[in-house]
Structures are given as structure tokens and as C-alpha cells.
Design an enzyme around this catalytic site. Structure first.
Site, PDB file in Angstrom:
ATOM      1  N   GLU A 231       7.923  -7.272   0.144  1.00  0.00           N
ATOM      2  CA  GLU A 231       7.777  -5.965   0.797  1.00  0.00           C
ATOM      3  C   GLU A 231       6.297  -5.803   1.061  1.00  0.00           C
ATOM      4  O   GLU A 231       5.500  -5.603   0.146  1.00  0.00           O
ATOM      5  CB  GLU A 231       8.321  -4.845  -0.110  1.00  0.00           C
ATOM      6  CG  GLU A 231       8.563  -3.535   0.658  1.00  0.00           C
ATOM      7  CD  GLU A 231       7.345  -2.628   0.679  1.00  0.00           C
ATOM      8  OE1 GLU A 231       6.606  -2.687   1.698  1.00  0.00           O
ATOM      9  OE2 GLU A 231       7.116  -1.892  -0.282  1.00  0.00           O
ATOM     10  N   CYS A 265       3.317   2.110   2.271  1.00  0.00           N
ATOM     11  CA  CYS A 265       3.672   1.148   3.310  1.00  0.00           C
ATOM     12  C   CYS A 265       4.537   1.792   4.382  1.00  0.00           C
ATOM     13  O   CYS A 265       4.433   1.455   5.561  1.00  0.00           O
ATOM     14  CB  CYS A 265       4.418  -0.037   2.681  1.00  0.00           C
ATOM     15  SG  CYS A 265       3.433  -0.972   1.504  1.00  0.00           S
TER      16      CYS A 265
END
Length: 446
Positions: A231, A265
Site C-alpha cells: 500500500e 495516502c
């Protein structure tokens, strides 16, 4: 940086340091998690689930303590850090409650009708988790929670600026009844971790972090035939095509950009607004973003220097920056970039801080084109009053997640992950628990 230390980002004060593990200690940690696997996997799903649920309970019970630590390490407001810890507890509780259903045998219909077949999920062994600094509790929960109920064991390497929270979390695992060796926290260097990835006893690696870190980990794992979940970064679009409440939509865009001081993110980093709404939106968005000021610092001097350099280059290339003031230490005032053209470096880069950028588009087709014109593909936000348009645009977005007419909608049962340079694999939900399992086929002739 390999030194494990707590540095208060608000003041720059060195609060405490933690000794980096020796090579012998790292090797011993790998042997410990590998050696603990068989006994842990032999426990019933119900036994493992009860312990994982207790980990969740303790996160919630001790949220105030862990929240203070997170605040000290990376500057997150205490209330937000407490909220992160409580959400982490909910993730552990989710997997504790649902473990038996998620790990049940899955029957397979046989076309020849002879006998029976099913897929039985089982553990694979010891795993390595490499976690970042921006959500110190949440990132651990979404990796460790599902894998512990599966029966895997976990070696956890946290970011060097989060040694205190990682130690506190490890103690919660012990207090919850996790057997020795099933979850091990290690203060390892990057070079040591490279050797850990290559170690035959480590069966898989999960990393949340930068593209550079992801590429390095994937390269080592690939050479050693290890599965990886990554990720990585994101430059998530916030697309506004229509609204019946502009003020609420602006508030959503602001929150989605500056939550965690913009250090997420999946923050809404690029706002894409249809021409007829652009002027009204930009006026309100800029006013509210600028008014937010700089109430909390970025996580470190390094993070501040990086964002400051990006802003300087963006403005030099022709972008306009609206902000309430100058950078003060690690406090960067919230701001809005406009006139960001495709040849501006800010158009392609991920800005990890409380700076939004707004793009004007003529229609739905251009909105999709601009949204997809990035190497990232983590999440996206879409605001429209047209339900058919909502699904049509959602289908066209090249991202791992689409949230329609809402922000902050993450939940333990919802899979999290992206595509393109945002990584691969999923965490949370039913998909997250399937990343590191042996999907064993069992067929019985009759």
C-alpha cells in the site's frame, strides 16, 4: 534514518531514543516468530479469535494512553490519535467476531457430481510487516488483525520515529494473551530487514509506505519468491460534477484534504471541478482551507522540507498558491494551488501535507481523464446528484476505491487498496484476510 527515536515535531525536541536491534537479535526474532507458528496455527479459530478480540478491547480501553504517545511521536492531535486507536480496536474486534465465518470451508460444486470438494483456508507461517509513521496504530491493526486469526505469526518493523507506540502496541498483544513469539516488535535497520525478507522462514511481506520502499521490498521479495502486499502513495481525486449543497461539499473536500494534517495516502489531494461550479467552489474552498491555518505540525523536519521544496517548485513553474502565512518550524499553513498545468511538477507529485490543488474541467469526460492522468490509483471521491452518472464515472475511474457523495467512510469490513503505482493487494474486509492464506483444495472421491 535507522535510529529509533521520538522527536516531538512541534518543538524538534529529542524525547527519547531506543536501541537498534543487533544482527543477532534480528535473527533470533525471525527464529522466534517462525518457531511459534505451529502451536499458534494448531489452536482453533475460536481460540485465536477470542485473543484477537481482546486485543481490540484493549486498544479501546487504553486509547487515551496510546493517543498521547502517537501525538508525541508524529504531532497528530490527541483527539485524532485516540480516534485512530479506537478504530484500530474496532478492526481487531471485527476479525475476532467474524473469524469463523471468514475462515470457513468453501464448498466447490463439481460438474461431474462425483464426490465432493472444498477449499479450506489455512495459515502460511511467519510474516513480516513494515509499517509507516502516519497511522501508527491503524496500520498495525489492518495487517496483524486478520493474519493472527488466520494462524500466521507476525514480525513487525515500525517506522524509526514510532518506537514508543510500537512498544506499547506490542505490550497490548502480550496483555491480551498472545503467546510468546506470535507477535514480535523489532527495531531493525533497512539493511537488516532486507535480510529478513530473504530469510526462508518468512513467508510473506506487507508494506505500507513510499513507492521507493515498496519497489525495494518487492525486488527482494521477488528474488526470493515471497508474496507481497503493498500500500503505497496516492494522489486521490475529489471530483465535483454536481451538488445540491455546495457548503457541505466544500466542507467534505476540506476535511478529506487536511485530516491528519494532509498526511494520508488516501487524502483528496486533487480537486477536479466542473466548469459551471468551479468559481463558487474555489472561492469557498480557498477561504476555508486558508482559514484552517497551521494548528498542527507535519510529522518531521524531513517531511516539512520535502513539502516546502515541492511548493517552491510548483509556484516557480507557474502555479498560484493561496495560504495564510509562512512555514514556521514544522508548521505548514494549509493552502490551495491553482493553475497547476500538466507540465508543472505538482501535477504529477504526491503532496503529503495540507495543500490542495484544484483543476477546472469542461465536462464529465474531461473530469475522468484528469482524474486518471496520474501514476497513482489508490482511492477517489465523487460528488454528483445524478445516480446513473455516479456509477458510470465510478466504473471509469482507474482506482482501487471510489467513495460517492461522502468522505471518511472507511470501515473494518471495507477492503482497502489500490492499483498502478499505489501498490497491489488488499487489506481489511473479506479480501484482507485472504492475502496470506493457503487456499487448500480438498477433494473427496466419494
Amino acid at each position: 534514518m535507522d535510529q529509533y527515536a521520538v522527536v516531538d515535531p512541534a518543538t524538534g525536541e529529542l524525547v527519547s531514543t531506543y536501541p537498534t536491534a543487533t544482527d543477532a537479535e534480528v535473527r533470533a526474532a525471525v527464529d522466534t516468530v517462525a518457531g511459534a507458528h505451529a502451536a499458534w496455527a494448531a489452536k482453533s479459530i475460536a481460540e485465536r479469535a477470542a485473543i484477537v478480540q481482546r486485543i481490540g478491547d484493549l486498544h479501546i480501553e487504553r486509547a487515551a494512553e496510546l493517543g498521547e504517545i502517537i501525538h508525541r511521536e508524529m504531532g497528530k492531535p490527541v483527539a485524532d490519535a485516540v480516534g485512530e486507536t479506537e478504530f484500530s480496536g474496532a478492526i481487531f474486534q471485527y476479525y475476532g467476531r467474524n473469524a469463523e465465518a471468514l475462515l470457513a470451508d468453501k464448498p466447490i460444486a463439481l460438474e461431474d457430481g462425483e464426490g465432493s470438494a472444498f477449499m479450506r483456508p489455512s495459515s502460511v507461517g511467519a510474516l513480516l510487516g513494515i509499517m509507516p509513521w502516519n497511522f501508527p496504530a491503524y496500520q498495525v491493526a489492518r495487517f496483524a488483525g486478520p493474519n493472527l486469526v488466520v494462524g500466521n505469526t507476525v514480525l513487525l518493523k515500525h517506522a524509526p520515529q514510532c518506537p514508543e507506540s510500537s512498544a506499547f502496541i506490542a505490550n497490548l498483544f502480550t496483555e491480551a494473551g498472545v503467546p510468546e513469539g506470535v507477535y514480535v516488535n523489532i527495531y531493525a535497520t533497512n539493511d537488516q530487514i532486507a535480510e529478513v525478507i530473504a530469510h526462508p522462514a518468512i513467508r510473506g511481506v506487507s508494506l505500507t509506505g513510499s513507492e521507493r520502499a515498496g519497489a525495494a521490498v518487492a525486488e527482494i521479495a521477488g528474488r526470493n519468491l515471497k508474496k507481497v502486499v503493498l500500500e503505497l502513495g496516492g494522489s486521490d481525486p475529489f471530483i465535483l460534477l454536481s451538488t445540491d449543497d455546495m457548503e457541505a461539499t466544500v466542507d467534505a473536500a476540506v476535511f478529506a484534504r487536511i485530516d491528519n494534517t494532509g498526511q494520508a495516502c488516501n487524502a483528496a489531494k486533487r480537486v477536479i471541478v466542473i466548469d459551471g461550479l468551479y468559481d463558487d467552489f474555489v472561492a469557498q474552498y480557498t477561504e476555508k482551507m486558508v482559514a484552517a491555518g497551521a494548528p498542527t505540525p507535519l510529522s518531521s523536519a524531513r517531511a516539512t522540507a520535502m513539502l516546502a521544496d515541492q511548493l517552491e517548485r510548483a509556484v516557480a513553474a507557474g502555479a498560484s498558491l493561496a495560504t495564510s502565512g509562512d512555514i514556521n518550524g514544522n508548521f505548514i499553513p494549509t493552502g490551495v494551488l491553482t493553475n497547476v498545468t500538466p507540465d508543472n511538477p505538482a501535477y504529477r507529485e504526491e503532496l503529503f501535507g495540507p495543500i490542495g490543488q484544484v483543476h477546472r474541467v469542461a465536462d464529465e469526460a474531461e473530469a475522468i481523464r484528469v482524474a486518471n492522468d496520474t501514476e497513482y490509483g489508490l482511492g477517489s471521491y465523487l460528488f454528483t446528484t445524478d445516480s446513473e452518472q455516479a456509477l458510470r464515472v465510478a466504473n471509469a475511474l482507474d482506482t482501487g476505491m471510489v467513495f460517492i457523495n461522502g468522505v471518511g467512510l472507511d470501515a473494518p469490513e471495507l477492503p482497502f487498496g489500490g492499483t498502478k503505482r499505489s501498490g497491489f493487494g488488499r487489506e481489511l474486509g473479506t479480501l484482507g484476510i485472504e492475502e496470506f492464506i493457503n487456499k487448500k483444495l480438498i477433494r473427496i472421491a466419494k
